[in-house]
Design an enzyme around this catalytic site. Structure first.
Site, short mmCIF file in Angstrom:
data_model
loop_
_atom_site.label_atom_id
_atom_site.label_comp_id
_atom_site.label_asym_id
_atom_site.label_seq_id
_atom_site.Cartn_x
_atom_site.Cartn_y
_atom_site.Cartn_z
N GLU A 1 0.82 -1.24 0.00
CA GLU A 1 0.00 0.00 0.00
C GLU A 1 0.85 1.28 0.00
O GLU A 1 0.58 2.21 0.77
CB GLU A 1 -0.96 0.01 1.20
N GLU B 1 -5.18 -8.61 0.30
CA GLU B 1 -5.85 -8.27 1.55
C GLU B 1 -7.30 -8.02 1.22
O GLU B 1 -7.60 -7.21 0.34
CB GLU B 1 -5.27 -6.99 2.20
O1 AHR Z 1 -5.03 -5.47 7.55
C1 AHR Z 1 -4.88 -4.26 8.23
C2 AHR Z 1 -4.17 -3.19 7.40
O2 AHR Z 1 -4.99 -2.81 6.34
C3 AHR Z 1 -2.88 -3.60 6.73
O3 AHR Z 1 -1.79 -3.46 7.58
C4 AHR Z 1 -2.78 -2.63 5.60
O4 AHR Z 1 -2.07 -3.14 4.51
C5 AHR Z 1 -4.22 -2.29 5.28
O5 AHR Z 1 -4.42 -0.93 5.18
#
Ligand code: AHR
Length: 485
Positions: free
Chosen positions: A172, A287
């Site tokens: 990210e 994610e």
């Molecule tokens: O999963 C929690 C957080 O969400 C992670 O650290 C990040 O990559 C995302 O913003």
């Protein structure tokens, strides 16, 4: 309400890559420490791994595990987490404002993956890390020669290389919450140079570029790095918009994400065509989850039935896109926005555990052409303007000739009378129905009531002469249907 599902059993659309049943473990709250790793606990093995957690993880069928972050990785230096534990430094974790003891590091992670039967997927620090540091980590894990980092791994007791295939080029980096965040151009330059050096270190690896779920970033990054990478990532966290009805707003979110996945597939195709790139570039949704209640650590979200239905719908949408989405990792594995919730004396499975379990177990490898005819609800979240109340996905296990029909009813109050029409096959008997539902959208599981929402399997002799399934309101069902001639 009524719906019709038409399935063409002779038309395969794609083959599902099992890496879409992946998960993610970050150094955040109680995911690692007090979650998967708790040395000294009577529930842990001699290496400190919680055996009850490992069993629940194995049952979930986790195929690939991403680590160590997440935001955490953008300030992480892997050398802190190898070698004798008593010598490992404590550091500030500036992503989550904690102290990182480094007791769980690379070798512990690899051992954990072996324990649960998952493929390791390491995410590199492209926030504060350097190209050298990234290449050194790869050499430590994968090289089998006389170089310094390969020797260091041997000195740490690991003669054989870990052979980690999947490497993420940062996390990210588009967001200002990220340590060392970058513009698309800055990121693309660094990712390109890092990718080159990593490939020269080990040509066999698979690299994941960091996407942003945004056309401008993804196009810029792909244009620069497509030649060097095998995947681009996308992250999706689902929550209702504050000004909308909670249930319909939340349940529309996966459909909006799926629309972006289609856009991203187009961007990939465009860059591959323009640059004449032969190798495939997949999408790694590395994610995703429902996450909207707790925005600060420990992020111990308690999931209800509606969340489980949301997860089930996205699992259908992901598999529908199996030709393009070839990795997916739920965020996260234990305690932190997670399907498994622990305390020192035990664990329970949250509501969202069950759709993940059902997808990994009750799904064929082949996605079949199918379509669903039903009413929908309007939503400003999706370009299409409306979301169907019933999400359906048909998959086939070609060896056993078993059809798996995953039906998710998003309607909060009404059952869906679903007529099932097959082309090119007929249903045999011995049908099983695996159903997740409950009496109330807000029902959660807890230590006091661990099975309020769980998966119930029923044997049905047949679905009748006009095969019909009544999908309960807010439910996820998988019908397991052996096929006759
Ligand atoms: O999963 C929690 C957080 O969400 C992670 O650290 C990040 O990559 C995302 O913003």
């Amino acid at each position: 309400m009524r719906a019709v599902v038409r399935i063409d059993t002779a038309r395969a659309v794609a083959v599902i890559d099992r890496k879409i049943y992946g998960n993610f473990a970050e150094h955040l709250g109680r995911c690692i420490y007090g979650g998967i790793y708790e040395p000294g606990s009577p529930r842990s093995d001699e290496r400190g791994f919680r055996t009850d957690v490992a069993e629940a993880v194995r049952d979930l069928g986790v195929s690939i595990l991403r680590w160590p972050g997440g935001n955490f990785v953008s300030g992480y230096h892997w050398l802190d987490g190898v070698g004798p534990r008593e010598e490992r430094p404590h550091r500030h974790d500036l992503a989550w404002h904690a102290i990182e003891t480094n007791q769980f590091g690379t070798n512990e992670f690899i051992a954990y993956c072996q324990l649960i039967g998952a493929e390791p997927y390491l995410c590199l620090n492209l926030g504060t890390g350097t190209i050298d540091e990234a290449a050194a980590w790869l050499a430590y894990c994968n090289c089998d020669d006389s170089t310094y980092y390969a020797e260091l791994r041997r000195k740490h007791g690991h003669r054989e290389p870990h052979r980690v295939a999947y490497w993420g080029l940062g996390n990210e980096l588009y967001g200002d919450w990220q340590i060392g965040h970058k513009t698309a151009e800055e990121y693309a330059r660094l990712a390109e140079e890092t990718a080159k050096v990593l490939r020269w270190t080990d040509p066999t690896i698979k690299l994941v570029a960091c996407g942003a779920q945004r056309v401008d970033w993804d196009w810029e990054v792909l244009s620069r790095v497509a030649r060097h990478v095998d995947y681009i990532s996308a992250h999706f966290y689902f929550g209702p918009r504050p000004d909308e009805d909670r249930i319909t707003s939340l349940l529309a979110a996966p459909f909006a994400a799926a629309e972006y996945l289609d856009i991203l597939s187009g961007l990939i195709a465009g860059v591959r065509r323009e640059q004449k790139i032969d190798h495939p570039i997949g999408i790694a949704v590395d994610e995703w989850n429902v996450w909207y209640r707790q925005r600060k650590p420990p992020l111990e979200e308690q999931y209800d039935l509606t969340d489980a239905v949301c997860v089930a719908a996205f699992l259908n949408l992901l598999r529908e896109r199996a030709a393009h989405v070839t990795i997916a990792n739920l965020a996260q594995l234990v305690n932190v926005i997670a399907p498994i919730f622990t305390r020192p004396d035990g664990l329970f499975r949250q509501t969202i555990y069950w759709p993940l379990y059902a997808a990994a177990r009750f799904s064929g490898s082949t996605v079949l052409r199918s379509d669903v005819e039903c009413d929908g609800f309007s939503s400003p979240r999706v370009l299409a303007g409306s979301v169907p109340y019933l999400s359906g996905l048909a998959t086939l296990d070609p060896d056993r000739r078993v059809l798996f029909l995953s039906l998710v009813n998003l309607h909060p109050r009404e059952a869906m009378e679903t007529r099932i029409l097959l082309r090119e096959a007929r249903m045999a008997d011995r049908i099983r129905a695996h159903v997740i539902t409950g009496d109330h959208p807000d029902t959660i599981n807890s230590f006091e009531n661990p099975d309020a929402i769980h998966l119930v399997t029923r044997n049905l002799s047949a679905l009748g002469t006009e095969p019909t399934w009544e999908a309960p309101p807010l439910s996820a069902s998988v019908l397991e249907i052996p096929l006759g001639g």
